[in-house]
Design an enzyme around this catalytic site. Structure first.
Site, PDB file in Angstrom:
ATOM      1  N   GLU A 245      -8.572  14.719  35.660  1.00  0.00           N
ATOM      2  CA  GLU A 245      -8.969  13.495  36.239  1.00  0.00           C
ATOM      3  C   GLU A 245      -9.642  12.605  35.104  1.00  0.00           C
ATOM      4  OE1 GLU A 245      -7.849  12.695  39.135  1.00  0.00           O
ATOM      5  OE2 GLU A 245      -7.427  14.435  40.218  1.00  0.00           O
TER       6      GLU A 245
ATOM      7  N   ARG B 154      -7.430   9.088  34.490  1.00  0.00           N
ATOM      8  CA  ARG B 154      -8.440   7.876  34.907  1.00  0.00           C
ATOM      9  C   ARG B 154      -8.988   7.264  33.845  1.00  0.00           C
ATOM     10  NH1 ARG B 154      -9.666   9.182  41.196  1.00  0.00           N
ATOM     11  NH2 ARG B 154      -8.307  10.898  41.542  1.00  0.00           N
TER      12      ARG B 154
ATOM     13  N   ASP C   1       2.889  18.802  40.383  1.00  0.00           N
ATOM     14  CA  ASP C   1       3.667  17.586  40.202  1.00  0.00           C
ATOM     15  C   ASP C   1       3.795  16.938  38.939  1.00  0.00           C
ATOM     16  OD1 ASP C   1       0.825  17.116  40.207  1.00  0.00           O
ATOM     17  OD2 ASP C   1       0.920  15.693  42.208  1.00  0.00           O
TER      18      ASP C   1
ATOM     19  N   GLU D 228       2.305   7.445  45.622  1.00  0.00           N
ATOM     20  CA  GLU D 228       3.309   7.855  45.221  1.00  0.00           C
ATOM     21  C   GLU D 228       4.544   7.263  45.804  1.00  0.00           C
ATOM     22  OE1 GLU D 228       0.168  10.544  44.346  1.00  0.00           O
ATOM     23  OE2 GLU D 228       0.760   9.832  46.088  1.00  0.00           O
TER      24      GLU D 228
END
Length: 592
Positions: free
Chosen positions: A105, A109, A253, A427
């Site tokens: 993360e 980010r 994913d 998404e």
């Protein structure tokens, strides 16, 4: 009922498709959210819009919301807001804090946000231009902060296998393995750091970033998993997979997303990643694509206990990145008409585009099946018994979805009570953006506009709180979860803005967007960088083939064998499976 503070954004919306006006409505929504954050939680990593409070993730803050939104501020030409954000970064942001953070993360980010801000501010100075004299202190602020952060994140890669630890302490620069899942890291998290590290390597000329990130891909691929489909956890100590859970939702994913994007990032000069993508997409079509019942919508399902075990017809909202990614892989980001002129275009690409269209429709249905017009976090499906797999035959499906309240297709969806929350995820609009840019079919913009209206109606916070995630998409009076994720500003609103805007902004054949929607330029490998590994030989199902011995080479024999992991005591593997409620079986991983 719709919340009043957001309703005003739509009350003057034009009846016809004035896309410039609609794009401005998205900008207004962003300004509402950003303004609320500035007033009530400035400098905090978390923002709770209903209670109008902020909270830090580490003692002095990481700039979680501010850094993640930098490139959106630039894209929307919000100069005053960008000036405020840059001042905070310059005077307050430090990553030298004795606290552990999530490796993935923080990379996508924070590192991604700083790198994209550097890219846009240097290559597109007319985007929210700031007056920063050349050579003045802080001119390279974003790149300096990015480099400092990346150096602290490198400690996560110092595992016995090279697979990064789930967390890292920013001060000590020591990696920390997960406290859950037997200490294994998430596969998606370990393999979705490469775009960021490779771009930083290109900017700085420091090959260490490149080699650390690239090594992960080699370790993962050397497992030789069948048909390119990977279990969702991988051990950091030995680089092998834990259990057999196969899915393209959470923890799986972005591994697949970053395969094709790594190929495109380096200007198609690393075909190894295209090979891996093609193999994985083949595996998806063979093992995971089925059809709902009775309407025959295309479903990307899961195999939680292995490829030869029962199919579970479940789609996380996260899976809806796939339609756009499939279209990107088929066309390379070019408009479809242009891509079809390539000598490489053929039946495979046509089939991939059709799969992208059908999955896009299923994701769109996740929104239209609820009274709010917002998707649940997870959708299950009624499917045929036994399941009909795309690999066996393609079923007839509806060209368009009937939007009547009692439309037959709605009974194909099963929304469970625990899954009705909506986190303002990006998404689906992400894939709509790719599908619009690539196909030019305006229905994808119209679908996006309907989605945006629903977000404004049902996620706006009373008063001046902006927008929040909500608890129940199955009721027109959903309660607030009192949280605004940073990706609402970094991704969701950005993709809406791009969807409604001109196609020459962030052209898809010139950039790649990381999994947090931060744009990076495509670049040439040049003399300094190259693909530092090769794939091992595989059989038709993607499993490793052992090399011939000298005797076999003389005799012309080929030894083909799939071997079992022996990197840990057998009882530990069995114990983990028993704990997870599964029968003890051999782990189908490979060592050489």
């Amino acid at each position: 009922m719709p919340r009043k503070s957001g309703w005003s954004l739509l009350s003057s919306a034009p009846k016809g498709p004035n896309w410039d006006d609609r794009r401005e409505k998205v900008k207004d929504a962003f300004k509402l959210s950003w303004g609320a954050y500035e007033r009530h939680a400035w400098g905090f990593d978390e923002f709770h819009p209903a209670t109008k409070q902020g909270r830090q993730m580490v003692p002095n803050g990481m700039g979680w919301i501010i850094v993640d939104a930098l490139d959106t501020l630039m894209l929307m030409n919000l100069t005053a807001e960008l000036t405020h954000a840059r001042e905070w970064i310059s005077t307050n942001l430090t990553y030298d804090q004795d606290h552990d953070v999530n490796t993935f993360e923080t990379t996508i980010r924070m590192l991604g946000g700083l790198l994209s801000a550097h890219y846009l501010s240097t290559d597109f100075p007319n985007m929210a231009p700031l007056s920063i004299p050349e050579g003045s202190p802080g001119e390279d602020l974003y790149l300096e902060k990015a480099t400092d952060l990346a150096d602290r994140l490198l400690g996560a890669y110092d595992s016995p296998s090279g697979v990064p630890f789930a967390s890292v302490n920013l001060h000590t620069r020591k990696g920390i393995k997960s406290n859950d899942d037997g200490g294994a890291s998430s596969t998606a998290e370990a393999t979705s750091l490469q775009l960021e590290m490779k771009y930083l390597a290109k900017l700085t000329g420091e090959t260490n970033y490149w080699s650390k990130a690239e090594k992960v891909m080699q370790v993962v691929d050397d497992n030789g998993m069948r048909d390119g489909l990977l279990p969702i956890f991988i051990y950091t100590d030995r680089g092998t997979f834990r259990n057999d859970n196969i899915r393209l939702g959470s923890r799986g994913d972005s591994y697949y997303e970053y395969l094709i994007k790594q190929y495109l990032q380096t200007s198609q000069q690393e075909p190894i990643y295209q090979d891996m993508w093609n193999q994985s997409l083949y595996g998806v079509r063979k093992h995971l694509i089925t059809y709902s019942n009775p309407t025959n919508l295309t479903v990307l399902a899961e195999r939680p206990t292995g490829l030869d075990k029962p199919l579970v017809p479940k789609m996380d909202h996260l899976v809806c990145f796939m339609p756009g990614t499939i279209a990107l892989g088929a066309t390379g980001g070019k408009a479809l008409a242009k891509a079809k002129l390539s000598p490489a275009w053929g039946r495979q690409q046509e089939e991939e585009m059709e799969l992208a269209r059908q999955l896009m429709k299923t994701c769109w249905g996740m929104y239209k099946v609820t009274p709010t017009g917002l998707a649940p976090e997870i959708a299950h499906f009624n499917i045929h018994d036994p399941p009909v797999m795309m690999e066996d035959r393609i079923l007839h499906y509806p060209e368009e979805l009937d939007l009547a309240v009692d439309a037959d297709w709605k009974q194909d969806y099963v929304i469970k009570p625990a899954d009705t929350h909506n986190l303002q995820r990006p998404e689906t609009v992400e894939s709509l953006f790719y599908m619009w840019r690539i196909t030019g079919d305006e229905k994808y913009r119209e679908w996006g506009w309907e989605m945006f209206q629903s977000f404004v109606k049902y996620t706006a916070v009373e008063g001046d709180g902006g927008f929040s995630s909500i608890n129940g998409v199955d009721t027109i009076s959903p309660s607030t979860r009192d949280n605004m994720e940073s990706f609402w500003l970094a991704e969701t609103l950005k993709y809406f803005y791009l969807l409604f805007g001109p196609n020459d902004i962030f052209p898809l054949d010139e950039i790649v967007l990381n999994t947090e929607a931060h744009p990076f330029p495509r670049f040439q490998l040049g003399k300094l960088f190259s693909t530092g590994w090769k794939r091992k030989q595989r059989d038709e199902q993607g499993r490793l083939v052992l090399e011939k011995t000298p005797e076999e080479k003389k005799g012309g024999e080929v030894r083909m064998q799939t071997v079992t992991v022996a990197a840990a005591p057998a009882q530990s593997v069995v114990a983990e499976k028993v704990e997870a409620g599964a029968a003890p079986v051999e782990t189908p991983n490979l060592v050489v």
